[in-house]
Design an enzyme around this catalytic site. Sequence first.
Site, PDB file in Angstrom:
ATOM      1  N   CYS A  68      -3.082   0.003   9.984  1.00 55.02           N
ATOM      2  CA  CYS A  68      -4.022  -0.950   9.401  1.00 55.02           C
ATOM      3  C   CYS A  68      -5.074  -1.428  10.394  1.00 55.02           C
ATOM      4  O   CYS A  68      -6.157  -1.858  10.001  1.00 55.02           O
ATOM      5  CB  CYS A  68      -3.278  -2.174   8.873  1.00 55.02           C
ATOM      6  SG  CYS A  68      -2.148  -1.803   7.541  1.00 55.02           S
ATOM      7  N   HIS A 117       0.820  -1.193   0.000  1.00 49.73           N
ATOM      8  CA  HIS A 117       0.000   0.000   0.000  1.00 49.73           C
ATOM      9  C   HIS A 117       0.864   1.256   0.000  1.00 49.73           C
ATOM     10  O   HIS A 117       2.055   1.206   0.308  1.00 49.73           O
ATOM     11  CB  HIS A 117      -0.884   0.032   1.257  1.00 49.73           C
ATOM     12  CG  HIS A 117      -2.008  -0.935   1.214  1.00 49.73           C
ATOM     13  ND1 HIS A 117      -2.385  -1.680   2.313  1.00 49.73           N
ATOM     14  CD2 HIS A 117      -2.852  -1.292   0.222  1.00 49.73           C
ATOM     15  CE1 HIS A 117      -3.416  -2.454   2.003  1.00 49.73           C
ATOM     16  NE2 HIS A 117      -3.721  -2.233   0.730  1.00 49.73           N
TER      17      HIS A 117
END
Lengths: 283, 996
Positions: A272, A171
């Site tokens: 996350c 990411h």
Amino acid sequence: MAGLRSGFGRYTHAIVRGIPESLAKEALRTGTGEEVDLAKAQREEEAYVEVLRTQLGLEVVELPADESLPDCVFVEDAAVVCGDTALITIPGAPSRRRETEAIKAALKDLNLNIVEMADENATLDGGDVLFTGQEFFVGLSKRTNQRGAEILADAFKDYAVSTVPVMEGLHLKSFCSMGGPGLIVIGSSEPAQKALKTMQQMSDHRYDKLTVPDDGAANCIYMNLPNKGHVLLHCTPEQYPESAKVFEKLKDYTLIPLSNLEKVKVDGALTCCSVLINKKANM
Amino acid sequence: MTTEVGSETEVKEKAEESVAQSEPSENVTEETNEVANIEGEVEESQKEKDGKEGKGISRYLPTWLKKQKSQSQTSPTKEIPLTEKTAGKVRQEEEVNGHAEEVEEKEAGKSDQVKEKEAECHSSTSADTEPAKEEKVQESPEKSLEKAEVTKEGEGEKEQKKEQEGKAEGQQEGEEGQNSIFQSPLRLVRKAKMKLVVCHVTLLDETVYTCEVEKRAKGQYLFFKVCEHLNLLEKDYFGLTYVDSHDQKCWLDPTKEIKRQIRSNNWQFAFNVKFYPPDPSQLTEDITRYLLCLQLREDVASGRLPCSFVTHTLLGSYTLQAEFGDYEPDQPRPVDYINHQTFAPNQNKEMEEKIVELHKSHRGMTPAQADSQFLENAKKLSMYGVDLHHAKDSEGVDIMLGVCANGLLVYKDRLRINRFAWPKILKISYKRNNFYIKIRPGETEQFESTVGFKLQNHRSAKRLWKVCVENHSFFRLNTPEPPTKARFLTLGSKFRYSGRTQAQTRLASTLIDRPAPSFERTSSKRISRSLDGAPVISITEAGKDGAENGRELHSDSKSPMRVHGDNIYDHDKTQEEVLKHQASISQLKRSFMEAPPPSPPQPNQWETRLTSSPTTTMRVQQQIVVSEPQAEAAAAADNTPSDTKEPVKTTEVEIEEMVVVKEVSKAPKPGIVTVTVSSPAEQETREQEVPVVQEVPVLVEAIVKKQESVSSESESDGEAEYHPNVSVSISHTQIPEEKEEDEELEKEEEKRPENDVLVVDASSPPAEGSQPVEVTSRQAEESSIEKAGEEKEEEVDEMEESTDDPMVTPDEAPNGLTPHEESVITMAGPAEEEEEPKMNGEAALVQTEPRPQVICCSEPPVVKTEMVTISDTFAAQKTEIATKEVPIVHTETKTITYEAAQLDGSGDGEPGVLMTAQTITSESLCTTTTTHITKTLKGGLSETRIEKRIVITGDCDIDHDEALAQAIKEAKEQHPDMSVTRVVVHKETELAEEED
């Protein structure tokens, strides 16, 4: 609006989710790393929640783990919350699509404005979304495509949304995050630096950067809480010794090291594991 | 103004009529009025700008006139005293004899024959200062013409033209009129009354302001009228828009005639914010913020400025507070209002309720505070102030280009995919429907990259380009570009940002000291209150209010002619500047133009255009400085009798001269020969090409050679190759088309203004100083003009321009009749170094007798060229830069060569010994100048050869002749001791394919 932007880093709520046992074997991973010690991972998670709840005083909504969703602990990817609007994503990994259901329900309970992505071709992982307080950067990665970014731009019309190619890593936020208002924490790898350059070029705003030796350490959680000031949740010295030293140079920060040794094996970073919400601003 | 051959009585009558008209404001009177208007505009602080930008046809007129005069040499110029103002008393006899026009003014005693220069100055000054004077000017057409020439302001010229035209035929284009006149001098031109046209201007509160303007009025006139109506002082952020025949919203160019821009009988306009101030809190007046709020409300409601639900509600609540004050449940008004008001494109009940809810929280907030809050929130929106244009990237993907205060943004759908901040952009250009930006190399990059975008058509490319130029100028520049850049040849494209920059307008705003004007919030009929909450009685009519609140306004009311007395802070300054300009021009003329009558293209305009020229800078500075006393000054200007003004003017004039001197002195290059050449050929070419032309890149190469031309690697080098030692005019023709294309590209980039490419090579053959005759400058002019389809407007302009130089026609040129351009060239004459003083004297002689011996007009066939476009729209995201070949470009090239008689030994002379050679390249946004300086020893004489190559990209409406002439002048100024051996003007125009 203005109020929201000025209060960058202010949060009242957090949504987290338990770690399913399936995480150890079935969670998606980019690397071939070692096996996850489930117990350790769960302890990490507990510590994480503990910090949010007791140390920082956030209202933490804990969602139960779903065994059929090995990656469900990484709630960040399922929703992007800014102000009173929550965009429910379509995670890029098909196996994770159903993770959004529980998140959506939880966000709804918080009276947030729910926006869903109607386009089936769009994919968006919250891990690719970097909100700087002034604007969004959306990493175009394996998990997030252009269309997903467009929908995000549509959901948050007040802000500029710029796309940043993610050359390596899972990411965008695998190698960067916000370390404060106007401060981008960035890894020192070439892809990370390149991405930073892109972001700087695309932005009308000036950002300071805090470069840390390890990309993984660049993912940290910044908060600006009443009575606590600047708070930074970052990696532990055990995990990234050199990077931890960099964080320690930050003045006037409350630094809270959090261990992430196990979750990182399945590409889990600090950000996350939670969806942060500022509810008061939403009236 | 007009060349009236008619009987004196007629003229008188006209004059009387004009006088008779009691209301000056209406400007109904014929020419006089026009002139007055124009002048008034000029007076308004923006004279300078106008002058610079106002190219149009008007420029040419003066030149033309001068030519005639020069030919006839009989036409006496007379000055009209200020007293003559009373039109009724003034009589004019204008006789048009063949080429010469004789104007006699019968005003006793007052009419003094003054040298042209003086006359020019006077006329110009008078015109500028007083409306009455304007009348005078009108009366004496010649004078006016002279003025026009001298004056930098194109307006006056235009008017004159118009008048002429009008007489002949009301609506004939300037060109035609000129042509006709020129061709048949005997023809009587009659003045026609200027027609008034009713304009409907939709204001930001959606009311329509109706006013009459003269048909020939410039955009500025109407704009100032509107601002006056609005009682707006900080008007630089605003502009007028119109919808063109393609349904595109366009900005009305203040420096151009309205009629030419709108191109229809639909005189509908809208008053809009043109530059969104990044920080509205820095605006000085609440009324300005209010207007900005109105614009933003509209932007938000229409969806042009996207924002979230929350933002919609917040903004809406501030709007309610500003319009209705504190929330009061009993009063239904807000509710009604909210029902009829559009806050958002997708407004719904929920939103309205939320708006009302938020409104309650604003209790106690004054309208001004509510506006400020509104703006504080609106300015943070990512699309605030972003002007979007549809485009395609190099791969044909639909994107949007957003122009804003910070630079150029690239969007794909709603995503920002790239951004080019102004500081990163070296050049902005467009060619046909392509839009290019040249990017400064990054830290790690070695080379500049060029990014190209495809617009829908040429018009949209040009529109985008214009917006970029304007935004960059407004937000990035404090003042015009420093003089150091592109000093030699500054070819302004016609288009430049004509207004004040943000920095300037901010400075000007600080000088506003009027009490906060009251204004009515029309949507709610609520009277705005000052921050302290004291209610103010609002006067509906701006004019009245102005009288009370604004110092400047009163003057206006008295003299309707002047549109914006109140608004202009630097009004006086402007005038001064203009005067200075004129003075300097006249000076130039004296010093350089001595010989033949042919008048070079109007220097004034040139100078005006030259943003980079030191003169310009000086002006700006002056403006700023002057601005402080503005109120007084303005008042003085309005009311002061001519006497007072004159002395002032004189002073100013002196100043101007000083400025000029400075410039000259600044020119450090002692041994350098500067060659300036004007190319008549170009004009001709233009005429022919005009219809076809759209974009004309201008490449100006001035090469001053002594013996050897040093070629280096740079662009200029490529050029240099073309012009080896031998000054052969043909060289350019031989140049491969491809190269030209490339050059064009470069040029375009360099010049943000418009795409014109002029290549002027001037080589000074100083080597053979011994032979004065030889010294005569040899001029080789090649002008190849290619014009791709341009906007019709421009075409027209060009047409008109071309008319100006009928003299220049190739046929005539060969004959002893030297068009002004030639004369100019001659002027450049042989430059000698100290060693040979003789040369100088002779040179002058030579100048007087310029004889072009060789004239070649060649029209090369259409050449297909491929342009290489490097586009990296996604550069930020892609590692490699995609190179793409742009579709074939059809290029039309015309080359005209002029060669003056030359005995010059330079050609035959021995090679000599090369002593030094250097190449200097300077680059600005607009132009790239490459200078090669070579020094050689030849038979004991040292020769200095200077080659200058200037590449300019611009629109077709650039006045190449003027540019050339200006260049020559400047060159002479800088290097009076050198001669011009060669001038090559190369003009390329692309054929427009996609002209819609």
